[in-house]
Scaffold this motif. Sequence first.
Motif, PDB file in Angstrom:
ATOM      1  N   ILE A   1       0.830  -1.204   0.000  1.00 55.04           N
ATOM      2  CA  ILE A   1       0.000   0.000   0.000  1.00 55.04           C
ATOM      3  C   ILE A   1       0.862   1.251   0.000  1.00 55.04           C
ATOM      4  O   ILE A   1       0.574   2.227  -0.710  1.00 55.04           O
ATOM      5  N   VAL A   2       1.923   1.227   0.787  1.00 57.73           N
ATOM      6  CA  VAL A   2       2.859   2.358   0.787  1.00 57.73           C
ATOM      7  C   VAL A   2       3.398   2.596  -0.624  1.00 57.73           C
ATOM      8  O   VAL A   2       3.443   3.736  -1.112  1.00 57.73           O
ATOM      9  N   LYS A   3       3.760   1.520  -1.302  1.00 59.54           N
ATOM     10  CA  LYS A   3       4.289   1.631  -2.663  1.00 59.54           C
ATOM     11  C   LYS A   3       3.237   2.169  -3.624  1.00 59.54           C
ATOM     12  O   LYS A   3       3.525   3.033  -4.476  1.00 59.54           O
ATOM     13  N   ALA A   4       1.995   1.681  -3.500  1.00 58.08           N
ATOM     14  CA  ALA A   4       0.918   2.137  -4.386  1.00 58.08           C
ATOM     15  C   ALA A   4       0.677   3.627  -4.228  1.00 58.08           C
ATOM     16  O   ALA A   4       0.514   4.356  -5.221  1.00 58.08           O
ATOM     17  N   VAL A   5       0.645   4.106  -2.986  1.00 58.44           N
ATOM     18  CA  VAL A   5       0.415   5.534  -2.739  1.00 58.44           C
ATOM     19  C   VAL A   5       1.581   6.358  -3.277  1.00 58.44           C
ATOM     20  O   VAL A   5       1.384   7.407  -3.911  1.00 58.44           O
ATOM     21  N   GLN A   6       2.791   5.907  -3.021  1.00 56.12           N
ATOM     22  CA  GLN A   6       3.967   6.647  -3.501  1.00 56.12           C
ATOM     23  C   GLN A   6       3.966   6.766  -5.015  1.00 56.12           C
ATOM     24  O   GLN A   6       4.180   7.852  -5.563  1.00 56.12           O
ATOM     25  N   GLN A   7       3.710   5.661  -5.696  1.00 56.82           N
ATOM     26  CA  GLN A   7       3.749   5.676  -7.162  1.00 56.82           C
ATOM     27  C   GLN A   7       2.639   6.535  -7.749  1.00 56.82           C
ATOM     28  O   GLN A   7       2.872   7.323  -8.658  1.00 56.82           O
ATOM     29  N   GLN A   8       1.415   6.405  -7.208  1.00 52.26           N
ATOM     30  CA  GLN A   8       0.303   7.182  -7.752  1.00 52.26           C
ATOM     31  C   GLN A   8       0.438   8.659  -7.416  1.00 52.26           C
ATOM     32  O   GLN A   8       0.049   9.530  -8.206  1.00 52.26           O
ATOM     33  N   SER A   9       1.005   8.971  -6.249  1.00 51.01           N
ATOM     34  CA  SER A   9       1.137  10.377  -5.843  1.00 51.01           C
ATOM     35  C   SER A   9       2.064  11.153  -6.770  1.00 51.01           C
ATOM     36  O   SER A   9       1.968  12.381  -6.860  1.00 51.01           O
ATOM     37  N   GLU A  10       2.924  10.451  -7.472  1.00 49.10           N
ATOM     38  CA  GLU A  10       3.838  11.104  -8.414  1.00 49.10           C
ATOM     39  C   GLU A  10       3.207  11.271  -9.794  1.00 49.10           C
ATOM     40  O   GLU A  10       3.801  11.906 -10.667  1.00 49.10           O
ATOM     41  N   LYS A  11       2.013  10.706  -9.979  1.00 47.84           N
ATOM     42  CA  LYS A  11       1.338  10.793 -11.276  1.00 47.84           C
ATOM     43  C   LYS A  11       0.151  11.752 -11.242  1.00 47.84           C
ATOM     44  O   LYS A  11       0.138  12.771 -11.931  1.00 47.84           O
ATOM     45  N   LEU A  12      -0.859  11.407 -10.434  1.00 46.43           N
ATOM     46  CA  LEU A  12      -2.095  12.188 -10.425  1.00 46.43           C
ATOM     47  C   LEU A  12      -2.871  11.895  -9.147  1.00 46.43           C
ATOM     48  O   LEU A  12      -3.116  10.747  -8.820  1.00 46.43           O
TER      49      LEU A  12
ATOM     50  N   ASN B   1     -11.140   9.031  -6.421  1.00 47.07           N
ATOM     51  CA  ASN B   1      -9.965   9.709  -6.987  1.00 47.07           C
ATOM     52  C   ASN B   1      -8.835   8.720  -7.237  1.00 47.07           C
ATOM     53  O   ASN B   1      -8.825   7.614  -6.677  1.00 47.07           O
ATOM     54  N   PRO B   2      -7.876   9.057  -8.089  1.00 46.96           N
ATOM     55  CA  PRO B   2      -6.836   8.102  -8.458  1.00 46.96           C
ATOM     56  C   PRO B   2      -6.033   7.542  -7.293  1.00 46.96           C
ATOM     57  O   PRO B   2      -5.663   6.360  -7.304  1.00 46.96           O
ATOM     58  N   LEU B   3      -5.766   8.353  -6.262  1.00 45.07           N
ATOM     59  CA  LEU B   3      -5.043   7.837  -5.096  1.00 45.07           C
ATOM     60  C   LEU B   3      -5.848   6.751  -4.397  1.00 45.07           C
ATOM     61  O   LEU B   3      -5.318   5.683  -4.061  1.00 45.07           O
ATOM     62  N   ALA B   4      -7.117   7.016  -4.153  1.00 47.85           N
ATOM     63  CA  ALA B   4      -7.967   6.037  -3.481  1.00 47.85           C
ATOM     64  C   ALA B   4      -8.073   4.747  -4.287  1.00 47.85           C
ATOM     65  O   ALA B   4      -8.034   3.641  -3.730  1.00 47.85           O
ATOM     66  N   MET B   5      -8.200   4.872  -5.595  1.00 47.29           N
ATOM     67  CA  MET B   5      -8.346   3.688  -6.432  1.00 47.29           C
ATOM     68  C   MET B   5      -7.070   2.848  -6.457  1.00 47.29           C
ATOM     69  O   MET B   5      -7.126   1.615  -6.491  1.00 47.29           O
ATOM     70  N   SER B   6      -5.922   3.496  -6.409  1.00 43.13           N
ATOM     71  CA  SER B   6      -4.669   2.740  -6.392  1.00 43.13           C
ATOM     72  C   SER B   6      -4.551   1.921  -5.113  1.00 43.13           C
ATOM     73  O   SER B   6      -4.071   0.784  -5.129  1.00 43.13           O
ATOM     74  N   VAL B   7      -5.016   2.482  -4.000  1.00 43.89           N
ATOM     75  CA  VAL B   7      -4.990   1.758  -2.731  1.00 43.89           C
ATOM     76  C   VAL B   7      -6.000   0.618  -2.751  1.00 43.89           C
ATOM     77  O   VAL B   7      -5.685  -0.526  -2.385  1.00 43.89           O
TER      78      VAL B   7
END
Length: 376
Positions: free
Chosen positions: A50-61, A269-275
């Motif tokens: 989850i940490v990785k998913a948030v980090q990666q998505q936070s750098e995109k959108l 939102n994209p962050l929530a969906m990545s998690v």
Amino acid sequence: MSALFGNYGKRRAQIVKGQGTVVEDAKGKKYLDFTSGIAVVSLGHAHPAIVKAVQQQSEKLWHISNLFEIPGQETVAQKLVADTHFTYAFFCNSGAEANEAAIKLARKHTGKNHIITFEKSFHGRTFGAMSATGQGKVHNGFGPLVDKFTILPFNNVESLEATVDDTVAAIMLEMIQGEGGVNSVTPEFAASLAKACAEKGILLIVDEVQTGIGRTGTRFAYEQTVLKPHIVTLAKGLGSGFPIGGMLGTAELYDTFGPGTHGTTFGGNPLAMSVAETVLDHVFAPDFLHNVQDLSAYFIKQLKANLPTTYTVQGQGLLLGIGCGDTEVASYIKEAEEKGLLLVGAGPNVIRLLPPLTVSKAEIEEAIAILKSILR
């Protein structure tokens, strides 16, 4: 002096970090977290994926608004409805929002306003969700509630049969009443619900905000009953700590929620969906769910073997309760915290046990030892 409203009864410990089932306060004291943020942190604190998913998505959108396609929503929706009788999903930010959406959808689809809910239920604190909630302490002081909610005794077949008629739009309930005492739907009541909905054309709304996403050992708790709800609401474990809510619905409901009928600024939102995608990839794996069932059986066995017979053990999966009769549990919860175990109540007389779904048997044994020392 605090600049915050005092609407929460704050605990003494100030938690500053966590890993898995273990959290640490500002003084460096460690605790076993058997609250999971009240059934939220399904994969434990700071899960690497989850940490990785948030980090990666936070750098995109982070946010783009639902005026545009958000590909992650489609991915998560497909994972949620796969191998179920549901067809569509809607995403929001919390369980209360999901339940508000469900109430609106049921009323608009049926053209009726009357909704049946149950005593000791909890569906949220917004006005619609609060009106559906069967607890006076949640209602007190807020003036007139939303009209046309009838609150019946839980698991009472006779009162249900006497109340359902052609004016009812929907019946709304939890499979296990988490806030209301860890009370599970009985097979007899589930059968009565299914019959009433089929005979009267009533929509069935199952609030799985606390029980969904693997908490009871299956994807959704309703899967362990005869029920096939028209609408299911989700939140808590779906984001494993990230704010997200969701509603699933059957195909017949699609046209009712057309453009402009309902919406949310931040939902999906994209962050929530990545998690959420990361959570589902872990929790919906068959081996993961089998492990939750195994942990549950072990936990229940240990509770029954180590606690006095005057206490009852109830619930399913890793949503368990220790019923303490007429004894209030607030002092037990405080003593457990002092000994390094975080717990939460379910009403005045029940201790709720909500470890992360990734808890180990060794951590369960450690919690049992603390519970045994305080539940004398």
